[in-house]
Design a protein around this motif. Structure first.
Motif, PDB file in Angstrom:
ATOM      1  N   CYS A   1       0.829  -1.210   0.000  1.00 37.56           N
ATOM      2  CA  CYS A   1       0.000   0.000   0.000  1.00 37.56           C
ATOM      3  C   CYS A   1       0.858   1.252   0.000  1.00 37.56           C
ATOM      4  O   CYS A   1       0.581   2.212  -0.715  1.00 37.56           O
ATOM      5  CB  CYS A   1      -0.924  -0.007   1.217  1.00 37.56           C
ATOM      6  N   VAL A   2       1.909   1.244   0.821  1.00 38.23           N
ATOM      7  CA  VAL A   2       2.799   2.397   0.884  1.00 38.23           C
ATOM      8  C   VAL A   2       3.476   2.610  -0.457  1.00 38.23           C
ATOM      9  O   VAL A   2       3.559   3.741  -0.965  1.00 38.23           O
ATOM     10  CB  VAL A   2       3.848   2.208   1.991  1.00 38.23           C
ATOM     11  N   LEU A   3       3.956   1.547  -1.102  1.00 36.85           N
ATOM     12  CA  LEU A   3       4.632   1.658  -2.381  1.00 36.85           C
ATOM     13  C   LEU A   3       3.696   2.197  -3.450  1.00 36.85           C
ATOM     14  O   LEU A   3       4.042   3.069  -4.225  1.00 36.85           O
ATOM     15  CB  LEU A   3       5.191   0.295  -2.786  1.00 36.85           C
ATOM     16  N   SER A   4       2.467   1.679  -3.468  1.00 38.18           N
ATOM     17  CA  SER A   4       1.496   2.141  -4.455  1.00 38.18           C
ATOM     18  C   SER A   4       1.176   3.618  -4.256  1.00 38.18           C
ATOM     19  O   SER A   4       1.051   4.374  -5.207  1.00 38.18           O
ATOM     20  CB  SER A   4       0.218   1.305  -4.348  1.00 38.18           C
ATOM     21  N   ALA A   5       1.067   4.036  -2.992  1.00 40.25           N
ATOM     22  CA  ALA A   5       0.759   5.437  -2.705  1.00 40.25           C
ATOM     23  C   ALA A   5       1.889   6.339  -3.171  1.00 40.25           C
ATOM     24  O   ALA A   5       1.655   7.405  -3.746  1.00 40.25           O
ATOM     25  CB  ALA A   5       0.504   5.616  -1.213  1.00 40.25           C
ATOM     26  N   ASN A   6       3.133   5.911  -2.947  1.00 40.80           N
ATOM     27  CA  ASN A   6       4.266   6.721  -3.355  1.00 40.80           C
ATOM     28  C   ASN A   6       4.352   6.845  -4.867  1.00 40.80           C
ATOM     29  O   ASN A   6       4.660   7.908  -5.409  1.00 40.80           O
ATOM     30  CB  ASN A   6       5.571   6.129  -2.821  1.00 40.80           C
ATOM     31  N   LEU A   7       4.077   5.761  -5.570  1.00 37.60           N
ATOM     32  CA  LEU A   7       4.104   5.793  -7.021  1.00 37.60           C
ATOM     33  C   LEU A   7       3.028   6.730  -7.556  1.00 37.60           C
ATOM     34  O   LEU A   7       3.272   7.509  -8.478  1.00 37.60           O
ATOM     35  CB  LEU A   7       3.922   4.380  -7.582  1.00 37.60           C
ATOM     36  N   ALA A   8       1.857   6.652  -6.981  1.00 41.19           N
ATOM     37  CA  ALA A   8       0.768   7.518  -7.417  1.00 41.19           C
ATOM     38  C   ALA A   8       1.103   8.974  -7.140  1.00 41.19           C
ATOM     39  O   ALA A   8       0.836   9.864  -7.948  1.00 41.19           O
ATOM     40  CB  ALA A   8      -0.523   7.127  -6.704  1.00 41.19           C
ATOM     41  N   TYR A   9       1.750   9.256  -5.996  1.00 40.52           N
ATOM     42  CA  TYR A   9       2.145  10.613  -5.611  1.00 40.52           C
ATOM     43  C   TYR A   9       3.169  11.159  -6.599  1.00 40.52           C
ATOM     44  O   TYR A   9       3.056  12.282  -7.093  1.00 40.52           O
ATOM     45  CB  TYR A   9       2.720  10.561  -4.208  1.00 40.52           C
ATOM     46  N   ALA A  10       4.183  10.315  -6.935  1.00 39.61           N
ATOM     47  CA  ALA A  10       5.212  10.738  -7.869  1.00 39.61           C
ATOM     48  C   ALA A  10       4.618  10.992  -9.247  1.00 39.61           C
ATOM     49  O   ALA A  10       4.972  11.953  -9.931  1.00 39.61           O
ATOM     50  CB  ALA A  10       6.320   9.701  -7.935  1.00 39.61           C
ATOM     51  N   ASP A  11       3.709  10.137  -9.681  1.00 35.29           N
ATOM     52  CA  ASP A  11       3.072  10.331 -10.982  1.00 35.29           C
ATOM     53  C   ASP A  11       2.303  11.640 -11.017  1.00 35.29           C
ATOM     54  O   ASP A  11       2.281  12.333 -12.030  1.00 35.29           O
ATOM     55  CB  ASP A  11       2.133   9.167 -11.287  1.00 35.29           C
ATOM     56  N   THR A  12       1.688  12.002  -9.923  1.00 34.32           N
ATOM     57  CA  THR A  12       0.928  13.251  -9.879  1.00 34.32           C
ATOM     58  C   THR A  12       1.853  14.450 -10.075  1.00 34.32           C
ATOM     59  O   THR A  12       1.560  15.343 -10.871  1.00 34.32           O
ATOM     60  CB  THR A  12       0.194  13.372  -8.536  1.00 34.32           C
ATOM     61  N   VAL A  13       2.969  14.494  -9.392  1.00 39.37           N
ATOM     62  CA  VAL A  13       3.925  15.584  -9.533  1.00 39.37           C
ATOM     63  C   VAL A  13       4.481  15.617 -10.950  1.00 39.37           C
ATOM     64  O   VAL A  13       4.571  16.678 -11.578  1.00 39.37           O
ATOM     65  CB  VAL A  13       5.067  15.438  -8.508  1.00 39.37           C
ATOM     66  N   ARG A  14       4.817  14.455 -11.468  1.00 40.11           N
ATOM     67  CA  ARG A  14       5.374  14.381 -12.818  1.00 40.11           C
ATOM     68  C   ARG A  14       4.353  14.850 -13.851  1.00 40.11           C
ATOM     69  O   ARG A  14       4.692  15.559 -14.801  1.00 40.11           O
ATOM     70  CB  ARG A  14       5.819  12.944 -13.106  1.00 40.11           C
ATOM     71  N   ASP A  15       3.115  14.466 -13.670  1.00 40.32           N
ATOM     72  CA  ASP A  15       2.066  14.885 -14.601  1.00 40.32           C
ATOM     73  C   ASP A  15       1.907  16.400 -14.599  1.00 40.32           C
ATOM     74  O   ASP A  15       1.721  17.021 -15.653  1.00 40.32           O
ATOM     75  CB  ASP A  15       0.737  14.221 -14.243  1.00 40.32           C
ATOM     76  N   LEU A  16       1.982  16.974 -13.417  1.00 41.11           N
ATOM     77  CA  LEU A  16       1.864  18.432 -13.323  1.00 41.11           C
ATOM     78  C   LEU A  16       3.014  19.123 -14.062  1.00 41.11           C
ATOM     79  O   LEU A  16       2.810  20.112 -14.769  1.00 41.11           O
ATOM     80  CB  LEU A  16       1.852  18.865 -11.853  1.00 41.11           C
ATOM     81  N   VAL A  17       4.204  18.591 -13.897  1.00 39.82           N
ATOM     82  CA  VAL A  17       5.362  19.176 -14.569  1.00 39.82           C
ATOM     83  C   VAL A  17       5.221  19.048 -16.081  1.00 39.82           C
ATOM     84  O   VAL A  17       5.456  20.010 -16.831  1.00 39.82           O
ATOM     85  CB  VAL A  17       6.667  18.516 -14.087  1.00 39.82           C
ATOM     86  N   LEU A  18       4.823  17.871 -16.548  1.00 36.13           N
ATOM     87  CA  LEU A  18       4.669  17.660 -17.989  1.00 36.13           C
ATOM     88  C   LEU A  18       3.585  18.552 -18.571  1.00 36.13           C
ATOM     89  O   LEU A  18       3.739  19.105 -19.674  1.00 36.13           O
ATOM     90  CB  LEU A  18       4.355  16.189 -18.272  1.00 36.13           C
TER      91      LEU A  18
END
Length: 233
Positions: free
Chosen positions: A13-30
């Motif tokens: 659960c922690v790993l999935s949450a971190n991946l989703a969090y990172a994807d959100t930041v990356r999406d915003l940057v892109l």
């Protein structure tokens, strides 16, 4: 064995949450990059600021925010973010880019200040630009060159930093020539004024001499002198 499954599930659960969090930041940057490429800087800025709000350690988002602020002529805010990257040990490869950004921002400020001084002169002002103001602009050019040199210390192959350093030095040299010319003009003017004051303070000996000669002629005439003692003309 009973504890293995709950632990695995929790870690997953922690790993999935971190991946989703990172994807959100990356999406915003892109998404911000897309707006930036289209010249929609205000919309790009909102995406980058949202990314940095989600992760203040995303130096990519911080750097892109600073670059966008420069495009919006908000140089002071941009410089603050560039300095944040440069001062952080986690700045990594972006430290060179941040110093280059500081050089560009400082160079832009120098040009704006110089243009303002020149426009003040072109409006009909009888006085040339103040030397003090031009020397402050020269200091900005020196700071810009220092930042470009700092970027090259990190990355000697940074062509943009090398070009910025060349431009800063060239414009500084031209400005310094103007300052030297103004100083020479100022010194010459002060010397003329000083000489003028000295001339005004000296007595007019020629007038007094003529008066004395005339008085002497009258004295000799009154005493019956024949004028034979007068020097030949």
């Amino acid at each position: 064995m009973r504890w293995k499954r709950p632990i695995v599930v929790f870690m997953g659960c922690v790993l999935s949450a971190n991946l989703a969090y990172a994807d959100t930041v990356r999406d915003l940057v892109l998404r911000g990059n897309e707006y930036f490429a289209r010249g929609e800087y205000e919309r790009a800025l909102r995406q980058y600021e949202a990314a940095t709000a989600a992760d203040a350690n995303s130096f990519e988002a911080v750097y892109n925010t600073a670059v966008t602020l420069m495009r919006l002529d908000r140089h002071a805010e941009a410089e603050r973010l560039f300095r944040t990257i440069d001062a952080s040990p986690r700045g990594g490869h972006l430290a060179s880019a941040a110093r280059r950004g500081l050089g560009l921002s400082t160079l832009g400020r120098a040009r704006e200040r110089l243009q303002a001084l020149m426009e003040q002169e072109s409006t009909g002002s009888p006085a040339p630009p103040p030397i003090e103001g031009l020397e402050e602009v020269a200091g900005d050019y020196e700071d810009a060159a220092a930042w470009f040199r700092g970027a090259l210390d990190f990355d000697p192959d940074d062509a943009s930093a090398a070009r910025g350093l060349e431009i800063s030095r060239g414009e500084l040299f031209a400005l310094q020539r103007i300052i030297d010319q103004l100083k020479d003009m100022q010194s010459a003017q002060q010397e003329q004024e000083s000489q003028g004051h000295q001339d005004q303070g000296e007595p007019d000996h020629s007038e007094n001499g003529d008066g004395g000669q005339q008085q002497g002629d009258r004295d000799r005439s009154d005493s019956g002198g024949s004028g034979e003692d007068e020097p030949p003309e």
